[in-house]
Design a protein around this motif. Structure first.
Motif, mmCIF file in Angstrom:
data_model
loop_
_atom_site.group_PDB
_atom_site.id
_atom_site.type_symbol
_atom_site.label_atom_id
_atom_site.label_comp_id
_atom_site.label_asym_id
_atom_site.label_seq_id
_atom_site.Cartn_x
_atom_site.Cartn_y
_atom_site.Cartn_z
ATOM 1 N N GLU A 143 0.837 -1.210 0.000
ATOM 2 C CA GLU A 143 0.000 0.000 0.000
ATOM 3 C C GLU A 143 0.870 1.258 0.000
ATOM 4 O O GLU A 143 0.554 2.236 -0.690
ATOM 5 C CB GLU A 143 -0.931 -0.012 1.209
ATOM 6 N N LYS A 144 1.965 1.225 0.796
ATOM 7 C CA LYS A 144 2.873 2.375 0.788
ATOM 8 C C LYS A 144 3.518 2.537 -0.576
ATOM 9 O O LYS A 144 3.672 3.663 -1.082
ATOM 10 C CB LYS A 144 3.949 2.205 1.868
ATOM 11 N N LEU A 145 3.902 1.416 -1.197
ATOM 12 C CA LEU A 145 4.499 1.461 -2.525
ATOM 13 C C LEU A 145 3.499 2.001 -3.548
ATOM 14 O O LEU A 145 3.842 2.852 -4.381
ATOM 15 C CB LEU A 145 4.983 0.070 -2.925
ATOM 16 N N LYS A 146 2.251 1.539 -3.471
ATOM 17 C CA LYS A 146 1.225 2.017 -4.404
ATOM 18 C C LYS A 146 0.969 3.508 -4.227
ATOM 19 O O LYS A 146 0.745 4.230 -5.202
ATOM 20 C CB LYS A 146 -0.068 1.228 -4.199
ATOM 21 N N SER A 147 1.006 3.974 -2.988
ATOM 22 C CA SER A 147 0.811 5.402 -2.730
ATOM 23 C C SER A 147 1.927 6.219 -3.369
ATOM 24 O O SER A 147 1.685 7.279 -3.974
ATOM 25 C CB SER A 147 0.765 5.645 -1.219
ATOM 26 N N THR A 148 3.164 5.710 -3.243
ATOM 27 C CA THR A 148 4.306 6.413 -3.859
ATOM 28 C C THR A 148 4.188 6.384 -5.385
ATOM 29 O O THR A 148 4.444 7.399 -6.060
ATOM 30 C CB THR A 148 5.619 5.743 -3.417
ATOM 31 N N GLU A 149 3.801 5.225 -5.919
ATOM 32 C CA GLU A 149 3.647 5.126 -7.372
ATOM 33 C C GLU A 149 2.540 6.049 -7.876
ATOM 34 O O GLU A 149 2.664 6.666 -8.941
ATOM 35 C CB GLU A 149 3.340 3.671 -7.743
ATOM 36 N N LYS A 150 1.460 6.179 -7.111
ATOM 37 C CA LYS A 150 0.352 7.077 -7.508
ATOM 38 C C LYS A 150 0.815 8.522 -7.488
ATOM 39 O O LYS A 150 0.490 9.318 -8.406
ATOM 40 C CB LYS A 150 -0.815 6.891 -6.531
ATOM 41 N N GLN A 151 1.598 8.889 -6.462
ATOM 42 C CA GLN A 151 2.126 10.249 -6.384
ATOM 43 C C GLN A 151 3.015 10.540 -7.589
ATOM 44 O O GLN A 151 2.906 11.597 -8.232
ATOM 45 C CB GLN A 151 2.903 10.431 -5.076
ATOM 46 N N ALA A 152 3.903 9.577 -7.906
ATOM 47 C CA ALA A 152 4.806 9.760 -9.050
ATOM 48 C C ALA A 152 4.016 9.836 -10.352
ATOM 49 O O ALA A 152 4.320 10.657 -11.235
ATOM 50 C CB ALA A 152 5.806 8.614 -9.102
ATOM 51 N N GLU A 153 2.997 9.023 -10.490
ATOM 52 C CA GLU A 153 2.170 9.029 -11.706
ATOM 53 C C GLU A 153 1.469 10.373 -11.884
ATOM 54 O O GLU A 153 1.430 10.925 -12.995
ATOM 55 C CB GLU A 153 1.147 7.897 -11.614
ATOM 56 N N ASP A 154 0.936 10.931 -10.794
ATOM 57 C CA ASP A 154 0.263 12.238 -10.876
ATOM 58 C C ASP A 154 1.250 13.342 -11.250
ATOM 59 O O ASP A 154 0.935 14.241 -12.057
ATOM 60 C CB ASP A 154 -0.404 12.558 -9.533
ATOM 61 N N LEU A 155 2.468 13.285 -10.667
ATOM 62 C CA LEU A 155 3.480 14.294 -10.989
ATOM 63 C C LEU A 155 3.899 14.190 -12.454
ATOM 64 O O LEU A 155 4.087 15.215 -13.140
ATOM 65 C CB LEU A 155 4.696 14.125 -10.076
ATOM 66 N N ILE A 156 4.072 12.953 -12.913
ATOM 67 C CA ILE A 156 4.462 12.764 -14.326
ATOM 68 C C ILE A 156 3.391 13.319 -15.260
ATOM 69 O O ILE A 156 3.690 13.971 -16.271
ATOM 70 C CB ILE A 156 4.727 11.267 -14.589
ATOM 71 N N LYS A 157 2.122 13.056 -14.938
ATOM 72 C CA LYS A 157 1.034 13.584 -15.772
ATOM 73 C C LYS A 157 1.063 15.109 -15.802
ATOM 74 O O LYS A 157 0.877 15.747 -16.853
ATOM 75 C CB LYS A 157 -0.309 13.096 -15.242
ATOM 76 N N GLU A 158 1.299 15.688 -14.626
ATOM 77 C CA GLU A 158 1.343 17.151 -14.558
ATOM 78 C C GLU A 158 2.519 17.690 -15.360
ATOM 79 O O GLU A 158 2.402 18.702 -16.084
ATOM 80 C CB GLU A 158 1.415 17.596 -13.097
ATOM 81 N N LEU A 159 3.673 17.023 -15.221
ATOM 82 C CA LEU A 159 4.860 17.453 -15.975
ATOM 83 C C LEU A 159 4.636 17.285 -17.478
ATOM 84 O O LEU A 159 5.008 18.174 -18.274
ATOM 85 C CB LEU A 159 6.077 16.622 -15.543
ATOM 86 N N GLU A 160 4.052 16.197 -17.867
ATOM 87 C CA GLU A 160 3.791 15.994 -19.289
ATOM 88 C C GLU A 160 2.828 17.032 -19.836
ATOM 89 O O GLU A 160 2.966 17.504 -20.991
ATOM 90 C CB GLU A 160 3.231 14.577 -19.507
ATOM 91 N N GLN A 161 1.854 17.430 -19.027
ATOM 92 C CA GLN A 161 0.912 18.476 -19.459
ATOM 93 C C GLN A 161 1.631 19.807 -19.646
ATOM 94 O O GLN A 161 1.401 20.532 -20.615
ATOM 95 C CB GLN A 161 -0.219 18.604 -18.429
ATOM 96 N N GLU A 162 2.535 20.138 -18.707
ATOM 97 C CA GLU A 162 3.285 21.384 -18.823
ATOM 98 C C GLU A 162 4.211 21.343 -20.032
ATOM 99 O O GLU A 162 4.403 22.353 -20.735
ATOM 100 C CB GLU A 162 4.091 21.642 -17.538
ATOM 101 N N ILE A 163 4.822 20.153 -20.255
ATOM 102 C CA ILE A 163 5.691 20.022 -21.441
ATOM 103 C C ILE A 163 4.871 20.260 -22.713
ATOM 104 O O ILE A 163 5.315 20.946 -23.652
ATOM 105 C CB ILE A 163 6.351 18.637 -21.457
ATOM 106 N N GLU A 164 3.669 19.683 -22.746
ATOM 107 C CA GLU A 164 2.815 19.875 -23.912
ATOM 108 C C GLU A 164 2.447 21.347 -24.090
ATOM 109 O O GLU A 164 2.509 21.892 -25.208
ATOM 110 C CB GLU A 164 1.546 19.033 -23.765
ATOM 111 N N ASP A 165 2.124 22.039 -23.005
ATOM 112 C CA ASP A 165 1.772 23.463 -23.069
ATOM 113 C C ASP A 165 2.962 24.295 -23.538
ATOM 114 O O ASP A 165 2.833 25.204 -24.374
ATOM 115 C CB ASP A 165 1.289 23.953 -21.711
ATOM 116 N N LEU A 166 4.137 23.971 -22.969
ATOM 117 C CA LEU A 166 5.340 24.722 -23.345
ATOM 118 C C LEU A 166 5.742 24.441 -24.796
ATOM 119 O O LEU A 166 6.247 25.322 -25.496
ATOM 120 C CB LEU A 166 6.489 24.374 -22.388
#
Length: 382
Positions: A143-166
């Motif tokens: 569960e702790k690992l899944k929480s970390t993976e979910k956090q990383a997945e959300d950050l990656i999505k946000e970063l990819e969105q910013e990359i697309e905007d830029l």
């Protein structure tokens, strides 16, 4: 020498030969002769326990008492008869001992099988507890690992969105840099002047999940669970072991105090509150609301259960047959009582000094107790 009847005749006629000692014909005559004096062995030396001849009594056995062979034979025959009578008894005793040993081995096998079965149940249950705690530990880590993976997945999505905007902004800027239409350039530049909203990523990081203390907490929980399960399982195992000594007891109306009512099957007793005229009986209790069982036990181990309902006080135990049933006395082993007493939410083992006991949880009228005593005196179940 051995003689036939013809050669024997001179020994019966000639005066010198008549002095010779004659005996009935026998086998291996040489074995009956003294090796040293070549005389017939006709005496016995009790000192050295050997047969001797007449000459031996004046030489090697001069100071020893001797007796005729017949006298020693009769003595030994009597002893042999005694031995002959004792040997069958000794054989029977040893056969009985063999049976006892075999019975003990058979009993030991049964006890071992029972212990293995009980131990198997206990260890299976304990293994189940360990596996459950292991699964809970693994689940916590996952569960702790899944929480970390979910956090990383959300950050990656946000970063990819910013990359697309830029990237889109970069394309727009590049396209605008090639236009020569002054009006269009100025109108479009105004919309490109402000960059799209982005996060400051310099302080953002994904940290691996911390498992510090997770294993220890699981082990602490496992220890607590195991202790609880071990106590429960051991109590159950002890109870099963004790139950092999279960006896069927019924109450004896001749011993019941006048205020007590017994069921027809002798399995239940109630307090009527008032006494009832009953015939006098030396077995009957007068001053205490006691009743004994019909069955008594003089040795060994025995186990019985009593269910107590809707009582604010009760007494349960065993007593000597010789207790005073008419007068008043203290309830101690010295006076013949081994009693559990429940009063005012408190259970006491009556001894020289009272010992307070408690059931699982707290003491209650329906408490679960086991009283084990090894008594050398005659007892009656009470």
């Amino acid at each position: 020498m051995s003689f036939c009847q013809t050669h024997l005749e001179p020994h019966q006629r000639v005066a010198g030969l008549k002095k010779h000692r004659l005996v009935e014909p026998m086998d291996r005559l040489e074995d009956r002769m003294c090796k040293k004096h070549n005389r017939l062995l006709e005496l016995f030396c009790p000192t050295d326990q050997v047969c001797v001849c007449l000459l031996c009594t004046v030489t090697d056995h001069k100071s020893h008492p001797v007796v005729p062979l017949k006298e020693e034979y009769e003595l030994k025959t009597a002893q042999l008869g005694k031995i002959e009578a004792e040997v069958p008894q000794m054989i029977q005793e040893r056969k009985q001992k063999i049976k006892e040993v075999k019975d003990r081995v058979e009993l030991s096998n049964k006890v071992a099988d029972r212990e293995i079965a009980i131990g198997g149940q206990v260890f299976t249950a304990l293994i189940g507890c360990v596996e459950m705690c292991r699964d809970e530990f693994n689940q916590t880590v996952q569960e702790k690992l899944k929480s970390t993976e979910k956090q990383a997945e959300d950050l990656i999505k946000e970063l990819e969105q910013e990359i697309e905007d830029l990237t889109n902004r970069c394309s727009e800027v590049k396209q605008l840099s090639h236009t020569e239409d002054h009006l269009h350039f100025l109108q479009t530049f105004r919309s490109l002047k402000d960059p799209p909203p982005t996060r400051d990523w310099t302080t953002v990081e994904v940290r691996p999940p911390s498992y510090v203390g997770t294993l220890k907490r699981s082990l602490d929980q496992l220890e607590e669970t195991l202790n609880m399960e071990m106590k429960k399982l051991c109590d159950d195992a002890v109870l099963k072991r004790v139950q092999q000594y279960e006896v069927d007891v019924t109450l004896d109306p001749d011993t019941a105090a006048p205020q007590l009512i017994l069921s027809e099957d002798g399995k239940q007793v109630h307090d009527r509150g008032v006494g009832k005229g009953l015939p006098d009986n030396p077995k009957r209790f007068i001053n205490y609301l006691f009743v004994l069982t019909r069955q008594s036990f003089s040795s060994g181990r025995f186990y019985f259960e009593v269910q107590v309902k809707d009582k604010t006080a009760w007494w349960l135990g065993v007593v000597r047959e010789s207790i005073d049933r008419k007068g008043k006395t203290t309830w101690t082993p010295e006076t013949g009582y081994w009693i559990l007493q429940y009063t005012k939410d408190q259970t006491t083992l009556r001894d020289v000094q009272s010992i307070y006991l408690f059931s699982r949880g707290r003491a209650s009228p329906q408490g679960d107790f086991t009283l084990r005593s090894r008594l050398k005196t005659r007892l009656h179940g009470g």
